[in-house]
Design a protein around this motif. Structure first.
Motif, mmCIF file in Angstrom:
data_model
loop_
_atom_site.group_PDB
_atom_site.id
_atom_site.type_symbol
_atom_site.label_atom_id
_atom_site.label_comp_id
_atom_site.label_asym_id
_atom_site.label_seq_id
_atom_site.Cartn_x
_atom_site.Cartn_y
_atom_site.Cartn_z
ATOM 1 N N UNK A 4 77.894 -31.257 83.771
ATOM 2 C CA UNK A 4 78.119 -31.295 85.209
ATOM 3 C C UNK A 4 79.453 -31.882 85.618
ATOM 4 N N UNK A 5 80.271 -32.271 84.649
ATOM 5 C CA UNK A 5 81.592 -32.820 84.938
ATOM 6 C C UNK A 5 82.659 -32.067 84.174
ATOM 7 N N UNK A 6 83.877 -32.350 84.524
ATOM 8 C CA UNK A 6 85.007 -31.716 83.855
ATOM 9 C C UNK A 6 85.609 -32.668 82.836
ATOM 10 N N UNK A 7 86.066 -32.099 81.732
ATOM 11 C CA UNK A 7 86.792 -32.910 80.762
ATOM 12 C C UNK A 7 87.910 -32.072 80.159
ATOM 13 N N UNK A 8 88.903 -32.773 79.665
ATOM 14 C CA UNK A 8 90.057 -32.159 79.047
ATOM 15 C C UNK A 8 89.675 -31.619 77.674
ATOM 16 N N UNK A 9 90.147 -30.425 77.354
ATOM 17 C CA UNK A 9 89.914 -29.849 76.032
ATOM 18 C C UNK A 9 91.042 -30.281 75.099
ATOM 19 N N UNK A 10 90.906 -29.948 73.839
ATOM 20 C CA UNK A 10 91.979 -30.236 72.875
ATOM 21 C C UNK A 10 93.249 -29.497 73.287
ATOM 22 N N UNK A 11 93.090 -28.269 73.722
ATOM 23 C CA UNK A 11 94.247 -27.499 74.181
ATOM 24 C C UNK A 11 94.899 -28.190 75.370
ATOM 25 N N UNK A 31 100.858 -29.258 86.956
ATOM 26 C CA UNK A 31 99.842 -29.999 87.704
ATOM 27 C C UNK A 31 98.813 -30.681 86.809
ATOM 28 N N UNK A 32 98.770 -30.325 85.541
ATOM 29 C CA UNK A 32 97.730 -30.847 84.651
ATOM 30 C C UNK A 32 97.727 -32.376 84.526
ATOM 31 N N UNK A 33 98.866 -33.048 84.339
ATOM 32 C CA UNK A 33 98.811 -34.518 84.224
ATOM 33 C C UNK A 33 98.201 -35.201 85.453
ATOM 34 N N UNK A 34 98.551 -34.757 86.643
ATOM 35 C CA UNK A 34 97.963 -35.328 87.856
ATOM 36 C C UNK A 34 96.471 -35.037 87.917
ATOM 37 N N UNK A 35 96.085 -33.852 87.499
ATOM 38 C CA UNK A 35 94.669 -33.487 87.473
ATOM 39 C C UNK A 35 93.901 -34.399 86.528
ATOM 40 N N UNK A 36 94.458 -34.656 85.359
ATOM 41 C CA UNK A 36 93.814 -35.546 84.387
ATOM 42 C C UNK A 36 93.694 -36.957 84.969
ATOM 43 N N UNK A 37 94.740 -37.401 85.636
ATOM 44 C CA UNK A 37 94.699 -38.725 86.269
ATOM 45 C C UNK A 37 93.584 -38.786 87.313
ATOM 46 N N UNK A 38 93.467 -37.734 88.105
ATOM 47 C CA UNK A 38 92.392 -37.696 89.110
ATOM 48 C C UNK A 38 91.017 -37.695 88.450
ATOM 49 N N UNK A 39 90.866 -36.972 87.357
ATOM 50 C CA UNK A 39 89.591 -36.982 86.643
ATOM 51 C C UNK A 39 89.287 -38.371 86.100
ATOM 52 N N UNK A 40 90.288 -39.032 85.570
ATOM 53 C CA UNK A 40 90.095 -40.369 85.023
ATOM 54 C C UNK A 40 89.707 -41.384 86.095
ATOM 55 N N UNK A 82 91.451 -22.645 79.258
ATOM 56 C CA UNK A 82 90.822 -23.508 78.264
ATOM 57 C C UNK A 82 91.513 -24.870 78.178
ATOM 58 N N UNK A 83 92.005 -25.368 79.314
ATOM 59 C CA UNK A 83 92.612 -26.687 79.368
ATOM 60 C C UNK A 83 91.593 -27.720 79.835
ATOM 61 N N UNK A 120 91.932 -28.853 93.693
ATOM 62 C CA UNK A 120 91.634 -27.568 94.315
ATOM 63 C C UNK A 120 90.701 -26.739 93.423
ATOM 64 N N UNK A 121 89.715 -26.105 94.027
ATOM 65 C CA UNK A 121 88.752 -25.296 93.277
ATOM 66 C C UNK A 121 89.424 -24.173 92.492
ATOM 67 N N UNK A 122 90.439 -23.551 93.082
ATOM 68 C CA UNK A 122 91.147 -22.472 92.384
ATOM 69 C C UNK A 122 91.894 -23.009 91.165
ATOM 70 N N UNK A 123 92.430 -24.225 91.289
ATOM 71 C CA UNK A 123 93.105 -24.835 90.145
ATOM 72 C C UNK A 123 92.104 -25.115 89.029
ATOM 73 N N UNK A 124 90.930 -25.616 89.389
ATOM 74 C CA UNK A 124 89.900 -25.876 88.381
ATOM 75 C C UNK A 124 89.554 -24.586 87.651
ATOM 76 N N UNK A 125 89.365 -23.511 88.401
ATOM 77 C CA UNK A 125 89.059 -22.218 87.777
ATOM 78 C C UNK A 125 90.184 -21.799 86.834
ATOM 79 N N UNK A 126 91.418 -22.013 87.248
ATOM 80 C CA UNK A 126 92.562 -21.669 86.407
ATOM 81 C C UNK A 126 92.614 -22.503 85.140
ATOM 82 N N UNK A 127 92.383 -23.812 85.273
ATOM 83 C CA UNK A 127 92.381 -24.693 84.103
ATOM 84 C C UNK A 127 91.279 -24.298 83.120
ATOM 85 N N UNK A 128 90.108 -23.965 83.651
ATOM 86 C CA UNK A 128 88.988 -23.565 82.784
ATOM 87 C C UNK A 128 89.316 -22.226 82.108
ATOM 88 N N UNK A 129 89.890 -21.293 82.869
ATOM 89 C CA UNK A 129 90.246 -19.985 82.297
ATOM 90 C C UNK A 129 91.288 -20.131 81.186
#
Length: 82
Positions: free
Chosen positions: A61-68, A26-35, A54-55, A43-52
């Motif tokens: 106050x916003x989300x951004x992609x990490x190096x990982x 799901x990460x590529x679609x998530x990045x596209x949505x962020x862009x 370290x993606x 989904x809030x649970x997906x955001x929590x998972x991505x942050x956990x």
């Protein structure tokens, strides 16, 4: 014979691996949505998972992609060597 505790650990590990793989796909679609500034569609649970994992990270106050996270996306878009 496997103990109940060992079985529970194996089930939790399998569930965690399945969640990680789902998030990886799901990460590529998530990045596209962020862009496209459509984070409200993630989904809030997906955001929590991505942050956990370290993606993704919170930044100002916003989300951004990490190096990982970039590396994970690169793995998904790079053709596998056979």
């Amino acid at each position: 014979m496997a103990s109940t505790q060992q079985t529970r650990i194996e089930v939790k590990a399998a569930a965690a691996a399945a969640l990680r793989e789902r998030l990886r796909q799901a990460l590529p679609l998530t990045v596209e949505r962020l862009n496209h500034r459509q984070a409200d569609l993630i989904d809030d649970q997906d955001i929590e998972g991505f942050v956990a994992l370290n993606w993704l990270e919170w930044h100002g106050g916003g989300l951004r992609l990490t190096i990982t996270g970039r590396n994970v996306c690169a793995q998904l878009t790079t053709p596998s060597a056979v």
